[in-house]
Design a protein around this motif. Structure first.
Motif, PDB file in Angstrom:
ATOM      1  N   VAL A 145       1.050   4.235  -3.051  1.00  0.00           N
ATOM      2  CA  VAL A 145       0.951   5.735  -2.670  1.00  0.00           C
ATOM      3  C   VAL A 145       1.717   6.390  -3.914  1.00  0.00           C
ATOM      4  O   VAL A 145       1.146   7.358  -4.422  1.00  0.00           O
ATOM      5  CB  VAL A 145       1.079   6.114  -1.269  1.00  0.00           C
ATOM      6  N   PHE A 146       2.911   6.051  -3.852  1.00  0.00           N
ATOM      7  CA  PHE A 146       3.974   6.608  -4.835  1.00  0.00           C
ATOM      8  C   PHE A 146       3.794   6.586  -6.395  1.00  0.00           C
ATOM      9  O   PHE A 146       3.432   7.477  -7.158  1.00  0.00           O
ATOM     10  CB  PHE A 146       5.339   6.441  -4.441  1.00  0.00           C
ATOM     11  N   CYS A 147       3.532   5.278  -6.743  1.00  0.00           N
ATOM     12  CA  CYS A 147       3.136   4.667  -8.100  1.00  0.00           C
ATOM     13  C   CYS A 147       2.673   3.442  -8.321  1.00  0.00           C
ATOM     14  O   CYS A 147       3.057   2.700  -7.095  1.00  0.00           O
ATOM     15  CB  CYS A 147       4.363   4.979  -8.878  1.00  0.00           C
ATOM     16  N   LEU A 148       2.083   2.961  -9.152  1.00  0.00           N
ATOM     17  CA  LEU A 148       1.634   1.697  -9.413  1.00  0.00           C
ATOM     18  C   LEU A 148       2.920   0.643  -9.516  1.00  0.00           C
ATOM     19  O   LEU A 148       2.888  -0.202  -8.849  1.00  0.00           O
ATOM     20  CB  LEU A 148       0.721   1.534 -10.601  1.00  0.00           C
ATOM     21  N   ILE A 149       3.942   1.024 -10.287  1.00  0.00           N
ATOM     22  CA  ILE A 149       5.057   0.376 -10.599  1.00  0.00           C
ATOM     23  C   ILE A 149       6.026  -0.124  -9.404  1.00  0.00           C
ATOM     24  O   ILE A 149       6.245  -1.059  -9.179  1.00  0.00           O
ATOM     25  CB  ILE A 149       6.101   0.898 -11.465  1.00  0.00           C
ATOM     26  N   PRO A 150       6.068   0.780  -8.459  1.00  0.00           N
ATOM     27  CA  PRO A 150       6.856   0.393  -7.080  1.00  0.00           C
ATOM     28  C   PRO A 150       5.985  -0.337  -6.285  1.00  0.00           C
ATOM     29  O   PRO A 150       6.605  -1.423  -5.668  1.00  0.00           O
ATOM     30  CB  PRO A 150       7.162   1.651  -6.360  1.00  0.00           C
ATOM     31  N   ALA A 151       4.695  -0.401  -6.478  1.00  0.00           N
ATOM     32  CA  ALA A 151       3.937  -1.342  -5.669  1.00  0.00           C
ATOM     33  C   ALA A 151       4.216  -2.740  -6.214  1.00  0.00           C
ATOM     34  O   ALA A 151       3.890  -3.772  -5.262  1.00  0.00           O
ATOM     35  CB  ALA A 151       2.643  -0.924  -5.553  1.00  0.00           C
ATOM     36  N   VAL A 152       4.429  -2.942  -7.294  1.00  0.00           N
ATOM     37  CA  VAL A 152       4.482  -4.369  -8.092  1.00  0.00           C
ATOM     38  C   VAL A 152       5.795  -5.102  -7.547  1.00  0.00           C
ATOM     39  O   VAL A 152       5.716  -6.298  -7.133  1.00  0.00           O
ATOM     40  CB  VAL A 152       4.701  -4.103  -9.354  1.00  0.00           C
ATOM     41  N   LEU A 153       6.770  -4.378  -6.931  1.00  0.00           N
ATOM     42  CA  LEU A 153       7.967  -4.986  -6.593  1.00  0.00           C
ATOM     43  C   LEU A 153       7.786  -5.695  -5.194  1.00  0.00           C
ATOM     44  O   LEU A 153       7.965  -6.938  -5.057  1.00  0.00           O
ATOM     45  CB  LEU A 153       9.197  -3.866  -6.249  1.00  0.00           C
ATOM     46  N   PRO A 154       7.243  -5.019  -4.152  1.00  0.00           N
ATOM     47  CA  PRO A 154       7.099  -5.816  -2.877  1.00  0.00           C
ATOM     48  C   PRO A 154       5.978  -6.829  -3.160  1.00  0.00           C
ATOM     49  O   PRO A 154       6.097  -7.776  -2.440  1.00  0.00           O
ATOM     50  CB  PRO A 154       6.577  -4.656  -1.932  1.00  0.00           C
ATOM     51  N   TYR A 155       5.044  -6.576  -3.965  1.00  0.00           N
ATOM     52  CA  TYR A 155       3.689  -7.531  -4.074  1.00  0.00           C
ATOM     53  C   TYR A 155       4.218  -8.669  -4.668  1.00  0.00           C
ATOM     54  O   TYR A 155       3.667  -9.838  -4.400  1.00  0.00           O
ATOM     55  CB  TYR A 155       2.808  -6.746  -5.191  1.00  0.00           C
ATOM     56  N   VAL A 156       5.174  -8.653  -5.724  1.00  0.00           N
ATOM     57  CA  VAL A 156       5.764  -9.999  -6.239  1.00  0.00           C
ATOM     58  C   VAL A 156       7.055 -10.442  -5.358  1.00  0.00           C
ATOM     59  O   VAL A 156       7.014 -11.603  -5.073  1.00  0.00           O
ATOM     60  CB  VAL A 156       6.260  -9.731  -7.816  1.00  0.00           C
ATOM     61  N   PHE A 157       7.949  -9.824  -4.814  1.00  0.00           N
ATOM     62  CA  PHE A 157       9.218 -10.186  -4.238  1.00  0.00           C
ATOM     63  C   PHE A 157       8.734 -10.837  -2.820  1.00  0.00           C
ATOM     64  O   PHE A 157       9.444 -11.659  -2.477  1.00  0.00           O
ATOM     65  CB  PHE A 157      10.198  -9.117  -4.256  1.00  0.00           C
ATOM     66  N   MET A 194       0.675  -1.190  -0.015  1.00  0.00           N
ATOM     67  CA  MET A 194      -0.026   0.118   0.028  1.00  0.00           C
ATOM     68  C   MET A 194       0.821   1.101  -0.014  1.00  0.00           C
ATOM     69  O   MET A 194       0.538   2.141  -0.764  1.00  0.00           O
ATOM     70  CB  MET A 194      -0.770  -0.001   1.061  1.00  0.00           C
ATOM     71  N   VAL A 195       1.958   1.294   0.801  1.00  0.00           N
ATOM     72  CA  VAL A 195       2.819   2.451   0.811  1.00  0.00           C
ATOM     73  C   VAL A 195       3.434   2.613  -0.460  1.00  0.00           C
ATOM     74  O   VAL A 195       3.595   3.709  -1.152  1.00  0.00           O
ATOM     75  CB  VAL A 195       3.891   2.261   1.844  1.00  0.00           C
ATOM     76  N   ALA A 196       3.794   1.603  -1.013  1.00  0.00           N
ATOM     77  CA  ALA A 196       4.439   1.550  -2.478  1.00  0.00           C
ATOM     78  C   ALA A 196       3.412   2.168  -3.631  1.00  0.00           C
ATOM     79  O   ALA A 196       3.797   2.981  -4.404  1.00  0.00           O
ATOM     80  CB  ALA A 196       5.226   0.295  -2.828  1.00  0.00           C
TER      81      ALA A 196
END
Length: 379
Positions: free
Chosen positions: A231-243, A227-229
């Motif tokens: 807030v900044f952009c959709l692409i950074p949110a994908v990183l913790p979501y996948v890793f 969720m925090v990622a």
């Protein structure tokens, strides 16, 4: 000859009952006497008599007949080292992962769908209570006519927002608790299903219960990071979501700490980011389609779309009967969707370990299947 004898002795068939679930492990620092321990790379193997796990760097991995590990060759079969449970013991493709989740639901329908239905009823009931709390404020906004002043519109909107925030927190907490329970429970069930072993509610709960509190912490941290990622952009949110998507199964099946679970997930995903992301995205799209197909008739019956083609209508009026009908549709959809998504994630975790660490060999030994030895080369 010495290395070959060592390889053959390490592949001895384990005693029945020495393993409880696929991938269950005592990670570094865990008690080796825990049942069904498959430590991650570098972990301490369980005592003799159980299915002993060797990290990929300790000894050469047996090969499939006719080809290198993980690659088909002459004599290679579609089931790899066998299929004692719901998946073949070999690196899986996308269809195999989805089929493994569906097969597990079909093999244990009462256990998986029954528990999922109870969780869905609890979640839908809480959401219904929250929605009923918001009905007066929502209808006040819906009934504002064009003659309403700007101040009246702001007052009604602020009142609706305050009620929504007040009711959202307890619903979010209870929903996260129920989701954590379902994830831990289904991870244990899938661990048994991969080995083709019978499982009931009591045995699965006894194995999952000690991991539920750490799993809740993993769920909260994973959700907050995404969720925090976002807030900044959709692409950074994908990183913790996948890793970190495999942290939950790693925590339950490897019996490590919270930090080790996140580390293991990152290690398993590294180098295969887009593949893991594609599987998770496909599972999410399938789940959304199932939810939409089931939920649309109930939404139509509740009048949620009434006046959608009428330009004079602002917002439809919310009724208690309509909310109850929508909740029924949500229960039916989540009973199917929640276990499917959770089981896909567990199968994806097992597949990543089979691809990177040769875990299919350990699963074959735990299931009583003797993995084939590499062919002898004539000199």
């Amino acid at each position: 000859m010495t290395s070959q004898s060592s390889s053959e002795s390490s592949g001895a068939t384990p005693q029945p009952g020495s393993e409880t679930s696929a991938g269950a492990a005592s990670s570094p620092g865990a008690t080796p006497s825990q049942p069904g321990a498959f430590p991650p790379p570098g972990g301490t193997p369980p005592p003799a008599g159980g299915a002993q796990w060797q990290s990929p760097g300790q000894q050469p991995l047996p090969q499939y007949p006719g080809g290198g590990y993980g690659r088909p060759g002459a004599g290679w079969g579609p089931n790899g080292l066998g299929k004692p449970g719901v998946i073949a013991l070999r690196p899986l493709n996308v269809g195999d992962i989805l089929d493994g989740a569906i097969t597990a639901i079909r093999r244990y329908p009462l256990l998986i769908l029954g528990v999922s239905a109870v969780v869905a009823v609890i979640s839908a009931g809480l959401n219904l209570v929250a929605s009923l709390w918001l009905v007066p404020d929502f209808n006040r906004v819906a009934q504002l006519g064009p003659a309403a002043t700007q101040q009246q519109q702001l007052d009604a909107a602020y009142s609706l927002l305050g009620s929504a925030l007040t009711s959202l927190l307890p619903v979010l907490v209870i929903s996260m608790l129920t989701q954590t329970f379902l994830t831990g429970f289904l991870t244990v069930v899938m661990g048994k299903a991969v080995l083709g072993r019978p499982v009931d509610f009591g045995s699965a709960m006894r194995e999952a219960a000690p991991r539920l509190l750490p799993l809740l912490a993993v769920t909260v941290l994973y959700t907050l990071a995404t969720m925090v990622a976002a807030v900044f952009c959709l692409i950074p949110a994908v990183l913790p979501y996948v890793f970190w998507s495999l942290a939950g199964p790693a925590l339950v099946l490897e019996r490590g700490t919270i930090g080790q679970a996140f580390t293991r997930s990152r290690q398993l995903v590294a180098g295969m980011f887009w593949r893991v992301f594609g599987v998770l995205l496909l599972a999410a799209v399938i789940s959304w389609l199932i939810s939409a197909i089931i939920g649309i008739p109930f939404s139509l019956g509740s009048g949620a779309f009434s006046g959608i083609f009428d330009p004079q209508t602002t917002l439809p009026t919310v009724t208690t009967g309509g909310l109850v009908l929508q909740s029924v549709g949500k229960v039916i959809a989540e009973t199917i969707v929640m276990p499917f998504t959770a089981l896909v994630t567990v199968v994806l975790y097992i597949d990543q370990r089979m691809r990177r660490e040769g875990m299919d060999i350990e699963l074959a030994r735990a299931a009583g299947i003797q993995p084939p030895q590499p062919p002898r080369q004539a000199w």
